[in-house]
Design a protein around this motif. Structure first.
Motif, PDB file in Angstrom:
ATOM      1  N   ILE B 219     -11.797  23.833  -3.983  1.00 26.09           N
ATOM      2  CA  ILE B 219     -12.557  22.795  -4.949  1.00 26.09           C
ATOM      3  C   ILE B 219     -11.757  22.077  -5.761  1.00 26.09           C
ATOM      4  CG2 ILE B 219     -14.228  22.039  -7.127  1.00 26.09           C
ATOM      5  CD1 ILE B 219     -15.847  24.692  -6.062  1.00 26.09           C
ATOM      6  N   GLY B 220     -10.770  23.202  -5.747  1.00 24.09           N
ATOM      7  CA  GLY B 220      -9.356  22.534  -7.001  1.00 24.09           C
ATOM      8  C   GLY B 220      -8.705  21.211  -6.050  1.00 24.09           C
ATOM      9  N   GLN B 221      -8.292  21.895  -4.286  1.00 22.34           N
ATOM     10  CA  GLN B 221      -7.524  21.106  -3.704  1.00 22.34           C
ATOM     11  C   GLN B 221      -8.425  19.730  -3.821  1.00 22.34           C
ATOM     12  OE1 GLN B 221      -7.369  23.027   0.008  1.00 22.34           O
ATOM     13  NE2 GLN B 221      -5.300  23.376  -0.654  1.00 22.34           N
ATOM     14  N   ALA B 222      -9.522  19.333  -3.543  1.00 20.74           N
ATOM     15  CA  ALA B 222     -10.395  18.303  -3.600  1.00 20.74           C
ATOM     16  C   ALA B 222     -10.607  17.098  -5.157  1.00 20.74           C
ATOM     17  CB  ALA B 222     -12.500  18.216  -3.173  1.00 20.74           C
ATOM     18  N   THR B 223     -10.462  17.774  -6.017  1.00 21.76           N
ATOM     19  CA  THR B 223     -10.850  17.982  -7.338  1.00 21.76           C
ATOM     20  C   THR B 223      -9.359  16.874  -7.632  1.00 21.76           C
ATOM     21  OG1 THR B 223     -12.346  19.972  -7.414  1.00 21.76           O
ATOM     22  CG2 THR B 223     -11.300  18.262  -9.800  1.00 21.76           C
ATOM     23  N   ARG B 224      -7.816  17.850  -7.514  1.00 21.02           N
ATOM     24  CA  ARG B 224      -6.404  17.387  -8.024  1.00 21.02           C
ATOM     25  C   ARG B 224      -6.963  15.591  -7.095  1.00 21.02           C
ATOM     26  NH1 ARG B 224      -2.231  19.018  -9.076  1.00 21.02           N
ATOM     27  NH2 ARG B 224      -3.576  21.945  -9.125  1.00 21.02           N
ATOM     28  N   GLU B 226      -9.067  13.601  -6.060  1.00 20.29           N
ATOM     29  CA  GLU B 226      -9.515  12.921  -6.762  1.00 20.29           C
ATOM     30  C   GLU B 226      -9.069  12.393  -8.379  1.00 20.29           C
ATOM     31  OE1 GLU B 226     -12.030  11.579  -4.627  1.00 20.29           O
ATOM     32  OE2 GLU B 226     -12.373   9.560  -6.718  1.00 20.29           O
ATOM     33  N   PHE B 227      -8.670  13.554  -8.789  1.00 24.14           N
ATOM     34  CA  PHE B 227      -8.206  13.497 -10.433  1.00 24.14           C
ATOM     35  C   PHE B 227      -7.263  12.458 -10.597  1.00 24.14           C
ATOM     36  CE2 PHE B 227      -6.710  13.939 -14.091  1.00 24.14           C
ATOM     37  CZ  PHE B 227      -7.553  14.708 -15.266  1.00 24.14           C
ATOM     38  N   ASP B 228      -5.967  12.807  -9.585  1.00 22.13           N
ATOM     39  CA  ASP B 228      -4.444  11.612  -9.190  1.00 22.13           C
ATOM     40  C   ASP B 228      -4.824   9.883  -8.934  1.00 22.13           C
ATOM     41  OD1 ASP B 228      -3.464  13.709  -9.678  1.00 22.13           O
ATOM     42  OD2 ASP B 228      -2.790  13.933  -7.512  1.00 22.13           O
ATOM     43  N   ARG B 229      -6.497  10.375  -8.174  1.00 16.83           N
ATOM     44  CA  ARG B 229      -6.497   8.843  -7.889  1.00 16.83           C
ATOM     45  C   ARG B 229      -7.109   8.005  -9.577  1.00 16.83           C
ATOM     46  NH1 ARG B 229      -8.906   8.029  -2.626  1.00 16.83           N
ATOM     47  NH2 ARG B 229      -9.878  10.294  -2.743  1.00 16.83           N
ATOM     48  N   HIS B 257     -14.894  11.289 -13.258  1.00 20.44           N
ATOM     49  CA  HIS B 257     -15.502  11.214 -11.302  1.00 20.44           C
ATOM     50  C   HIS B 257     -14.355  12.326 -10.411  1.00 20.44           C
ATOM     51  CE1 HIS B 257     -16.126   6.653 -11.738  1.00 20.44           C
ATOM     52  NE2 HIS B 257     -15.549   6.648 -13.249  1.00 20.44           N
ATOM     53  N   ALA B 258     -12.938  13.185 -10.875  1.00 21.68           N
ATOM     54  CA  ALA B 258     -12.683  13.853 -10.175  1.00 21.68           C
ATOM     55  C   ALA B 258     -13.773  15.235  -9.245  1.00 21.68           C
ATOM     56  CB  ALA B 258     -11.781  14.996 -10.526  1.00 21.68           C
ATOM     57  N   LEU B 259     -14.666  15.223 -10.359  1.00 21.79           N
ATOM     58  CA  LEU B 259     -15.597  16.255 -10.247  1.00 21.79           C
ATOM     59  C   LEU B 259     -16.757  15.672  -8.887  1.00 21.79           C
ATOM     60  CD1 LEU B 259     -16.751  17.640 -13.589  1.00 21.79           C
ATOM     61  CD2 LEU B 259     -14.995  18.778 -12.039  1.00 21.79           C
ATOM     62  N   ILE B 260     -16.400  14.882  -8.246  1.00 21.00           N
ATOM     63  CA  ILE B 260     -17.821  14.258  -7.246  1.00 21.00           C
ATOM     64  C   ILE B 260     -17.310  14.999  -5.920  1.00 21.00           C
ATOM     65  CG2 ILE B 260     -18.686  12.321  -6.383  1.00 21.00           C
ATOM     66  CD1 ILE B 260     -18.242  10.310  -8.708  1.00 21.00           C
ATOM     67  N   PRO B 261     -16.059  15.270  -5.476  1.00 18.57           N
ATOM     68  CA  PRO B 261     -15.520  15.621  -4.181  1.00 18.57           C
ATOM     69  C   PRO B 261     -16.593  17.303  -4.396  1.00 18.57           C
ATOM     70  CG  PRO B 261     -13.930  14.386  -5.184  1.00 18.57           C
ATOM     71  CD  PRO B 261     -15.034  14.579  -6.384  1.00 18.57           C
ATOM     72  N   GLY B 262     -15.877  17.316  -5.427  1.00 14.03           N
ATOM     73  CA  GLY B 262     -16.357  19.459  -5.324  1.00 14.03           C
ATOM     74  C   GLY B 262     -17.871  19.973  -5.864  1.00 14.03           C
TER      75      GLY B 262
END
Lengths: 288, 338
Positions: B219-224, B226-229, B257-262
């Motif tokens: 989950i961290g990979q996906a969140t990171r 998205e967070f950067d974006r 926003h970053a949590l959505i893909p997670g």
């Protein structure tokens, strides 16, 4: 870098060589790790220090030492040598499962992505159904039908992991199909077969090289998991999952039996993943 | 929820965009389609499972008798006849299939060959600890991921490379080996937790962590990314100019926003967590569906195997359906894309 490559008309082989020349440290380490286990799988005698099956009850359950690098098991067998000898079976199962998974994934993914509607629709539905099975459960379903053995492990893990890869292949096929150069070729009046052979196939297959690497690593993890449950290869073998399964009996007194076979699985999986990701990045760089 | 409530009132034809209720009804239609496709997938998994077991080499009545008596011998037709009669093994495949489907509609998954009890009863007794384990692991994974992302994401290249390296390693850890390592360190080495904890709260911590750590990496990979974006979005600058402090911007605006893909991944993760639980339960000798399933697979108790496989797959489909629907309810941008 990619901008330069696309502006200057250098031969494709040279620019690709330049991209691969500066390999990051992590990928180099991963490559060496894979090389080590490849040697172990093809010529275990070169790396092993002991006979993997000779028992010596006098030196049972000894911790790692200079005499036994990774310690010994409850029959006094050298753990390091058993891991080295187990590499062949573990990697062959991973290789076999990956081949089945990717063959299935390429056929289904291309049919779903490129086939005419009356083919693509049903294939898509079938894929959707198979994606609803968690990998391990699909594999267990097959093991229960085929019975536990190395061969059924290959089939079970191959079929279990295929749907996920099929989805990736389909996405790849779709993105190539809708790309500008295919549209241009179609506008120029090229035949469907020529477009497939010249444009779609090379561009859709190149990223799949990365999947080969990723697939081997993942297959090794799943196959060892099934052996760990006692549903894969049977105990006289020193396949890594079998070694882990056997470690459960003496886990309270012999930590090394649980740590090192698992470490081998993790090292192989991480190394293949690292290499796969690197190839993926490279091929994307070439395309852009 | 309102989307669902309005579902039955949908007219068959698509309403135009100019209609004020247009987008809303459109999404209701898509919700129905989505539910329909979920039902189709569940039916598909039942069919695949049934076909896999029907294609089995060997006579099922013989397997069943040998399983009950603990022998491996050839059976006489006189012995096999009552079993074939009772379980309908000699019926045409289509009849067996229809009977199985009808049974499923009544909530009947058949009877275990070995234990001779309804499959639903066996699953009902064992699913509790497995479910607790999976849910606890999902919660733990999020408890690890959120502070980890807030601390290491969007803070420059060096922290990013360290952070994503740790994430790739943990995401690649096989759950069973993570379990063995946790057991060795915290139960056997430090003695903080029981080695065989059963289904107690204290004994659930390590198995749940074994599932949560790889998932948190994933989950961290996906969140990171998205967070950067999200950190580069204009609303970050505007929040900063309003005088909001850095942590506030990160946790109140960017994180959301970053949590959505997670969250999408969490739906997928429930399937992988329940099957991962099978492996981890074996490490910790924990009661649950895992031990039952492993035993059923090794004894070829097909009724039990197919019951568990179908149930978990159906559960997985339903969870993902709910995740998709919650999205439509939560994120107005997604209306009409489900």
């Amino acid at each position: 870098m990619t901008v330069v490559a696309s502006l200057t008309p250098t031969p494709a082989t040279r620019s690709r060589w330049r991209l691969f020349r500066r390999v990051p440290l992590s990928v180099a380490v991963a490559g060496l790790t894979v090389l080590f286990f490849a040697v172990a799988a093809t010529a275990p005698g070169v790396l092993a220090t002991h006979d993997p099956v000779s028992t010596d009850l006098g030196s049972a359950l000894q911790g790692p030492s200079l005499g036994h690098l990774l310690g010994t098991d409850d029959a006094g067998r050298d753990l390091y040598s058993r891991i080295i000898w187990g590499a062949q079976e573990s990697l062959l199962i991973g290789l076999g499962a990956m081949s089945i998974a990717l063959t299935g994934a390429i056929v289904l993914g291309f049919l779903a992505g490129l086939g005419p509607r009356w083919v693509a629709e049903p294939v898509n539905r079938v894929l959707e159904v198979f994606l609803a099975f968690p990998t391990l459960l699909l594999a267990l379903l097959l093991v229960s039908v085929l019975g536990p053995s190395a061969e059924s492990l290959i089939v079970a893990v191959g079929v279990g992991t295929a749907p996920g890869y099929a989805r990736l292949v389909r996405a790849q096929a779709l993105s190539v199909k809708t790309s500008g150069y295919v549209e241009a070729a179609r506008a120029l009046g090229h035949s469907v077969l020529a477009i497939f052979a010249q444009h779609i196939a090379p561009n859709a297959f190149r990223p799949l090289v990365a999947l080969v690497a990723l697939g081997i690593g993942q297959s090794v993890v799943w196959a060892s998991g099934l052996s760990f449950l006692g549903l894969g290869v049977a105990p006289p073998s020193s396949e890594w999952g079998v070694l882990l399964d056997a470690s459960k009996t003496n886990i309270t007194v012999a930590w090394w039996l649980g740590v090192f076979p698992g470490l081998a699985i993790v090292l192989v999986a991480l190394s293949f993943t690292q290499i796969g990701r690197y190839i993926q990045d490279q091929s994307e760089g070439v395309e852009n | 929820m309102s989307v669902l409530a309005s579902a039955p009132a949908v007219p068959p034809q698509q309403s135009s965009e100019t209609d004020r209720r247009g987008p809303f009804l459109l999404s209701a239609r898509r919700v129905l389609l989505r539910i329909g496709s979920a039902l189709f997938v569940v039916w598909g998994t039942v069919t695949v499972t049934f076909l896999a077991l029907a294609a089995l080499p060997g006579d099922r009545a013989t397997i069943l008798l040998n399983l009950r008596s603990g022998q491996t011998i050839d059976r006489t037709p006189e012995e096999l006849a009552p079993i074939n009669e009772q379980y309908g093994f000699s019926d045409p495949l289509l009849v067996q299939y229809v009977n199985y489907l009808l049974g499923l509609l009544r909530g009947d998954l058949g009877e275990s060959y070995e234990l001779q009890r309804p499959v639903t009863a066996i699953i009902g007794e064992q699913i509790g600890p497995t479910f607790t384990l999976a849910i606890t692991a999902l919660l733990l994974a999020w408890i690890i991921t959120v502070p980890w992302t807030l601390l290491t994401a969007g803070r420059g290249a060096r922290l990013r490379s360290v952070g994503s390296a740790i994430e790739s390693v943990t995401a690649g850890l096989p759950q069973y080996w993570a379990g063995i390592m946790l057991l060795l360190i915290f139960a056997i080495g430090l003695g903080w937790f029981p080695v065989i904890g059963g289904a107690s709260v204290h004994g659930t911590v390590l198995p749940a962590l074994a599932l949560a750590v790889p998932l948190a990496g994933f989950i961290g990979q996906a969140t990171r990314s998205e967070f950067d974006r999200a950190m580069r979005q204009p609303f970050v600058l505007s929040a900063r100019t309003r005088g909001m402090n850095d942590l506030g911007v990160r946790s109140r605006h960017v994180l959301r926003h970053a949590l959505i893909p997670g969250i999408t991944l969490s739906g997928w993760a429930m399937g992988s967590l329940i099957s991962g639980a099978v492996l981890v339960e074996s490490v910790f000798a924990r009661p649950g569906l895992g031990a039952v399933l492993v035993n059923a697979v090794s004894t070829m108790d097909f009724a039990l195997v197919s019951g568990i496989v179908i149930l978990i797959s159906a559960f997985y489909v339903v969870i993902n359906l709910i995740v998709d629907l919650v999205y439509v309810a939560v994120d107005p941008r997604l209306r009409g894309t489900v």
